[in-house]
Scaffold this motif. Sequence first.
Motif, PDB file in Angstrom:
ATOM      1  N   TYR A   1     -28.077  -8.226 -14.025  1.00 50.62           N
ATOM      2  CA  TYR A   1     -27.133  -7.288 -14.639  1.00 50.62           C
ATOM      3  C   TYR A   1     -25.726  -7.848 -14.433  1.00 50.62           C
ATOM      4  CZ  TYR A   1     -30.989  -3.956 -14.774  1.00 50.62           C
ATOM      5  OH  TYR A   1     -32.189  -3.344 -15.021  1.00 50.62           O
ATOM      6  N   VAL A   2     -24.835  -7.518 -15.376  1.00 47.99           N
ATOM      7  CA  VAL A   2     -23.470  -8.030 -15.327  1.00 47.99           C
ATOM      8  C   VAL A   2     -22.498  -6.864 -15.469  1.00 47.99           C
ATOM      9  CG1 VAL A   2     -21.774  -9.550 -16.414  1.00 47.99           C
ATOM     10  CG2 VAL A   2     -24.184 -10.239 -16.339  1.00 47.99           C
ATOM     11  N   SER A   3     -21.468  -6.869 -14.653  1.00 44.08           N
ATOM     12  CA  SER A   3     -20.353  -5.935 -14.831  1.00 44.08           C
ATOM     13  C   SER A   3     -19.059  -6.735 -14.885  1.00 44.08           C
ATOM     14  CB  SER A   3     -20.319  -4.885 -13.711  1.00 44.08           C
ATOM     15  OG  SER A   3     -20.200  -5.518 -12.449  1.00 44.08           O
ATOM     16  N   PHE A   4     -17.991  -6.092 -15.307  1.00 42.31           N
ATOM     17  CA  PHE A   4     -16.730  -6.791 -15.538  1.00 42.31           C
ATOM     18  C   PHE A   4     -15.612  -6.111 -14.759  1.00 42.31           C
ATOM     19  CE2 PHE A   4     -19.449  -7.604 -19.127  1.00 42.31           C
ATOM     20  CZ  PHE A   4     -19.235  -8.941 -19.428  1.00 42.31           C
ATOM     21  N   SER A   5     -14.722  -6.912 -14.222  1.00 43.17           N
ATOM     22  CA  SER A   5     -13.610  -6.366 -13.447  1.00 43.17           C
ATOM     23  C   SER A   5     -12.303  -7.005 -13.877  1.00 43.17           C
ATOM     24  CB  SER A   5     -13.835  -6.618 -11.951  1.00 43.17           C
ATOM     25  OG  SER A   5     -12.662  -6.330 -11.210  1.00 43.17           O
ATOM     26  N   ASP A   6     -11.294  -6.175 -14.105  1.00 47.59           N
ATOM     27  CA  ASP A   6      -9.947  -6.678 -14.292  1.00 47.59           C
ATOM     28  C   ASP A   6      -9.350  -7.007 -12.926  1.00 47.59           C
ATOM     29  OD1 ASP A   6      -9.999  -6.344 -17.108  1.00 47.59           O
ATOM     30  OD2 ASP A   6      -9.662  -4.199 -16.842  1.00 47.59           O
ATOM     31  N   GLN A   7      -8.170  -7.565 -12.923  1.00 46.39           N
ATOM     32  CA  GLN A   7      -7.582  -8.048 -11.672  1.00 46.39           C
ATOM     33  C   GLN A   7      -6.694  -7.028 -10.973  1.00 46.39           C
ATOM     34  OE1 GLN A   7      -5.299 -11.444 -12.959  1.00 46.39           O
ATOM     35  NE2 GLN A   7      -3.685 -10.212 -13.895  1.00 46.39           N
ATOM     36  N   ASP A   8      -6.469  -5.869 -11.586  1.00 42.63           N
ATOM     37  CA  ASP A   8      -5.470  -4.962 -11.039  1.00 42.63           C
ATOM     38  C   ASP A   8      -5.953  -3.520 -10.881  1.00 42.63           C
ATOM     39  OD1 ASP A   8      -5.681  -4.552 -13.737  1.00 42.63           O
ATOM     40  OD2 ASP A   8      -3.564  -4.862 -14.201  1.00 42.63           O
ATOM     41  N   ASP A   9      -7.255  -3.296 -10.965  1.00 42.05           N
ATOM     42  CA  ASP A   9      -7.789  -1.949 -10.772  1.00 42.05           C
ATOM     43  C   ASP A   9      -8.306  -1.795  -9.345  1.00 42.05           C
ATOM     44  OD1 ASP A   9      -7.312  -1.431 -13.506  1.00 42.05           O
ATOM     45  OD2 ASP A   9      -9.284  -2.214 -14.060  1.00 42.05           O
ATOM     46  N   ILE A  10      -8.830  -0.603  -9.064  1.00 40.86           N
ATOM     47  CA  ILE A  10      -9.486  -0.330  -7.789  1.00 40.86           C
ATOM     48  C   ILE A  10     -10.809   0.365  -8.072  1.00 40.86           C
ATOM     49  CG2 ILE A  10      -9.366   0.886  -5.572  1.00 40.86           C
ATOM     50  CD1 ILE A  10      -7.297  -1.256  -5.709  1.00 40.86           C
ATOM     51  N   TRP A  11     -11.906  -0.160  -7.524  1.00 41.56           N
ATOM     52  CA  TRP A  11     -13.225   0.444  -7.705  1.00 41.56           C
ATOM     53  C   TRP A  11     -13.586   1.306  -6.498  1.00 41.56           C
ATOM     54  CZ3 TRP A  11     -17.429  -3.334  -9.973  1.00 41.56           C
ATOM     55  CH2 TRP A  11     -16.978  -3.860 -11.198  1.00 41.56           C
ATOM     56  N   LEU A  12     -14.215   2.455  -6.767  1.00 41.10           N
ATOM     57  CA  LEU A  12     -14.782   3.242  -5.681  1.00 41.10           C
ATOM     58  C   LEU A  12     -15.994   2.507  -5.113  1.00 41.10           C
ATOM     59  CD1 LEU A  12     -14.631   6.938  -6.978  1.00 41.10           C
ATOM     60  CD2 LEU A  12     -12.893   5.600  -5.784  1.00 41.10           C
ATOM     61  N   PRO A  13     -16.254   2.631  -3.824  1.00 37.79           N
ATOM     62  CA  PRO A  13     -17.332   1.863  -3.197  1.00 37.79           C
ATOM     63  C   PRO A  13     -18.714   2.095  -3.803  1.00 37.79           C
ATOM     64  CG  PRO A  13     -15.904   2.822  -1.528  1.00 37.79           C
ATOM     65  CD  PRO A  13     -15.489   3.420  -2.837  1.00 37.79           C
ATOM     66  N   GLU A  14     -18.977   3.289  -4.278  1.00 37.19           N
ATOM     67  CA  GLU A  14     -20.314   3.638  -4.769  1.00 37.19           C
ATOM     68  C   GLU A  14     -20.528   3.310  -6.244  1.00 37.19           C
ATOM     69  OE1 GLU A  14     -17.787   7.473  -5.057  1.00 37.19           O
ATOM     70  OE2 GLU A  14     -17.948   5.699  -3.773  1.00 37.19           O
ATOM     71  N   LYS A  15     -19.539   2.733  -6.911  1.00 39.53           N
ATOM     72  CA  LYS A  15     -19.618   2.509  -8.354  1.00 39.53           C
ATOM     73  C   LYS A  15     -20.880   1.761  -8.771  1.00 39.53           C
ATOM     74  CE  LYS A  15     -17.126   0.194 -12.169  1.00 39.53           C
ATOM     75  NZ  LYS A  15     -18.081  -0.877 -12.525  1.00 39.53           N
ATOM     76  N   THR A  16     -21.081   0.588  -8.258  1.00 41.83           N
ATOM     77  CA  THR A  16     -22.214  -0.232  -8.682  1.00 41.83           C
ATOM     78  C   THR A  16     -23.539   0.439  -8.322  1.00 41.83           C
ATOM     79  OG1 THR A  16     -20.875  -2.223  -8.380  1.00 41.83           O
ATOM     80  CG2 THR A  16     -23.256  -2.522  -8.537  1.00 41.83           C
ATOM     81  N   ALA A  17     -23.629   1.007  -7.127  1.00 35.92           N
ATOM     82  CA  ALA A  17     -24.877   1.624  -6.677  1.00 35.92           C
ATOM     83  C   ALA A  17     -25.280   2.794  -7.565  1.00 35.92           C
ATOM     84  CB  ALA A  17     -24.747   2.076  -5.227  1.00 35.92           C
ATOM     85  N   GLU A  18     -24.335   3.661  -7.889  1.00 36.28           N
ATOM     86  CA  GLU A  18     -24.682   4.847  -8.680  1.00 36.28           C
ATOM     87  C   GLU A  18     -25.001   4.484 -10.128  1.00 36.28           C
ATOM     88  OE1 GLU A  18     -22.555   8.463  -8.265  1.00 36.28           O
ATOM     89  OE2 GLU A  18     -22.006   8.103  -6.172  1.00 36.28           O
ATOM     90  N   LEU A  19     -24.281   3.530 -10.693  1.00 36.24           N
ATOM     91  CA  LEU A  19     -24.570   3.133 -12.071  1.00 36.24           C
ATOM     92  C   LEU A  19     -25.916   2.412 -12.154  1.00 36.24           C
ATOM     93  CD1 LEU A  19     -21.086   1.969 -13.406  1.00 36.24           C
ATOM     94  CD2 LEU A  19     -22.275   4.115 -13.857  1.00 36.24           C
ATOM     95  N   MET A  20     -26.241   1.599 -11.177  1.00 33.23           N
ATOM     96  CA  MET A  20     -27.543   0.924 -11.179  1.00 33.23           C
ATOM     97  C   MET A  20     -28.686   1.925 -11.002  1.00 33.23           C
ATOM     98  SD  MET A  20     -27.470  -2.239 -11.918  1.00 33.23           S
ATOM     99  CE  MET A  20     -29.073  -2.780 -11.321  1.00 33.23           C
ATOM    100  N   ALA A  21     -28.457   2.961 -10.244  1.00 33.22           N
ATOM    101  CA  ALA A  21     -29.487   3.987 -10.055  1.00 33.22           C
ATOM    102  C   ALA A  21     -29.730   4.774 -11.334  1.00 33.22           C
ATOM    103  CB  ALA A  21     -29.077   4.937  -8.930  1.00 33.22           C
ATOM    104  N   ALA A  22     -28.742   4.791 -12.229  1.00 33.10           N
ATOM    105  CA  ALA A  22     -28.834   5.616 -13.442  1.00 33.10           C
ATOM    106  C   ALA A  22     -29.138   4.834 -14.705  1.00 33.10           C
ATOM    107  CB  ALA A  22     -27.523   6.384 -13.641  1.00 33.10           C
TER     108      ALA A  22
END
Length: 303
Positions: free
Chosen positions: A92-113
């Motif tokens: 699986y691939v996700s994309f990140s810009d250089q100036d945002d902030i991700w919540l720690p659970e982002k990848t885990a919750e999206l992968m679960a769904a």
Amino acid sequence: MSSQTAAQPLVSIVVATYNGAKYIEAQMDSLIAQTYPNTEIVVVDDRSTDNTLEILQRYARQYSHVHVYQNEVNLGYVKNFERGVTLSTGAYVSFSDQDDIWLPEKTAELMAAIGDHPMIISDSEIVTENLEKRCNHSDLKVIQDFYNPLMFATDNCVTGHSLIIKRAVVEAAIPFPDMAHDLWLGFFGTLHGTVKYFDKAFVKWRQHGRNVTTTQSDEQQKIEVTKFKLRTFRDTCPPAFEKEKAVFDALLKTYDSYSLVNNFNRMRLYFTYKKYLLAMKKGKPFKIFTYCIKMFFQMRKHP
């Protein structure tokens, strides 16, 4: 590798950077803090002239799952993200810009769904340069499950930082055309199933407030960009989407000129397919009705 990590598919977080030294450390820290147990962070720097690369190389030395590359020439952000995909290895691939902030659970919750969906997207929190909240992205546009490519004909609410996509789908979408990669992937995802929406804001989407002055030549250029997008979508639709292909083609033809025939046909298409063409537009039915009428008098410059 722990048994928990081995049981979870690898998610590649592709980061595109260019002169991002001001914010990149905060973003990298948020990516490293993801609670999902099996990620790689693939950063491609597009020939930065500040110390972005130096900062990234420090992270690569410290964390074995961070991989840093620099382009030989400046590619621009779309092709930079594309190269990041080709350098990544995750299922699986996700994309990140250089100036945002991700919540720690982002990848885990999206992968679960994500389930069997080709792609999943989420909401975002729009913030100032100093991370003060303005609103959510869903306050501005209707974000929902997207199941038909026509839903991307006239608008886009998919943000690259909010999505996770299956590798097979994103590889099939390469080469990325000359348009925003998130718009392209949103459209392309609907050719492979339903793009699922997860109703939670996982990203602090930093806005810098740049102002752009529009001139007449800019307006014409925007129309040409819209025509290119509609033409690309039309030509990409496979045989199973012949009806959608015909609508893209009909809408494209209305952009040839401001003739009465073209104006009427453009308005007719908006009324007939408003469920799709205006799927992201907020407003009560009367507002949607008047918007369709307005299409008789103007060509919309789509994103």
